[in-house]
Design a protein around this motif. Structure first.
Motif, short mmCIF file in Angstrom:
data_model
loop_
_atom_site.label_atom_id
_atom_site.label_comp_id
_atom_site.label_asym_id
_atom_site.label_seq_id
_atom_site.Cartn_x
_atom_site.Cartn_y
_atom_site.Cartn_z
N GLU A 96 22.90 -27.14 10.69
CA GLU A 96 22.97 -25.68 10.67
C GLU A 96 23.85 -25.16 9.53
O GLU A 96 24.69 -24.28 9.73
N GLN B 83 25.43 -23.14 6.48
CA GLN B 83 25.40 -21.78 5.93
C GLN B 83 26.39 -21.75 4.77
O GLN B 83 27.51 -22.26 4.90
N SER C 8 29.70 -23.71 6.07
CA SER C 8 29.99 -23.92 7.48
C SER C 8 28.75 -24.49 8.16
O SER C 8 27.63 -24.38 7.67
N GLY C 9 28.98 -25.13 9.27
CA GLY C 9 27.91 -25.73 10.05
C GLY C 9 28.48 -26.48 11.23
O GLY C 9 29.55 -26.15 11.74
N ARG C 10 27.78 -27.53 11.63
CA ARG C 10 28.22 -28.34 12.76
C ARG C 10 28.25 -29.80 12.34
O ARG C 10 27.30 -30.30 11.74
N CYS C 11 29.35 -30.46 12.65
CA CYS C 11 29.53 -31.89 12.39
C CYS C 11 29.79 -32.56 13.73
O CYS C 11 30.76 -32.21 14.43
N GLN D 94 30.32 -30.22 16.62
CA GLN D 94 31.46 -29.31 16.58
C GLN D 94 31.41 -28.44 15.32
O GLN D 94 30.97 -28.90 14.27
N PRO D 95 31.91 -27.19 15.40
CA PRO D 95 31.95 -26.35 14.20
C PRO D 95 32.84 -27.00 13.13
O PRO D 95 33.89 -27.57 13.45
N CYS D 96 32.40 -26.92 11.89
CA CYS D 96 33.19 -27.44 10.78
C CYS D 96 32.92 -26.60 9.55
O CYS D 96 31.91 -25.90 9.49
N SER D 97 33.83 -26.65 8.60
CA SER D 97 33.62 -25.89 7.37
C SER D 97 34.27 -26.60 6.20
O SER D 97 35.19 -27.42 6.37
#
Length: 121
Positions: free
Chosen positions: A75, A77, A94-97, A100-103
């Motif tokens: 995901e 962005q 940003s996205g998911r790793c 979990q959310p990560c940036s």
């Protein structure tokens, strides 16, 4: 551990650092000059002078490379954050790793065309 992590001999590298290093390698490659994979990397923007079309094209191309060559980041962005006096154009990825959310902070030098990628704190 990533392939690049094994080559670098850094077994203690965390997943975010590994993703950042992979993205930096991908985004620093210049399209058409990456050996057998002609579509690896971003294009050359040496003849581009208009800021708005340049940034729009660069943003789209970087996001395409992230989607294609970093499957651990889902995901994705990419948001333009601005530029500074040292000629770095700043983006936030940003996205998911691992769910979990990560940036990540992505810096693109507007003259030298180099890219730096850091996990965001």
């Amino acid at each position: 551990m990533s392939f690049f992590g094994k080559l670098a001999g850094n077994p203690d590298e965390g997943p975010l650092e590994s993703i950042a290093r992979n993205l930096e390698a991908v985004l620093n490659a210049k399209r058409g000059h990456a050996g057998a994979v002609e579509v690896f990397g971003i294009g050359s923007y040496d003849g581009t002078h208009a800021a708005k079309p340049f940034v729009a094209a660069l943003t789209q191309e970087m996001l395409e490379q992230v989607r294609r060559y970093e499957p651990r980041l889902t995901e994705p962005q990419l948001t333009l954050m601005g530029r500074d006096r040292a000629l770095w154009v700043r983006f936030q990825l940003s996205g998911r790793c691992r769910g979990q959310p990560c940036s990540f902070a992505i810096l693109f030098h507007s003259v030298l065309r180099g890219v730096r990628v850091f996990p965001a704190a």
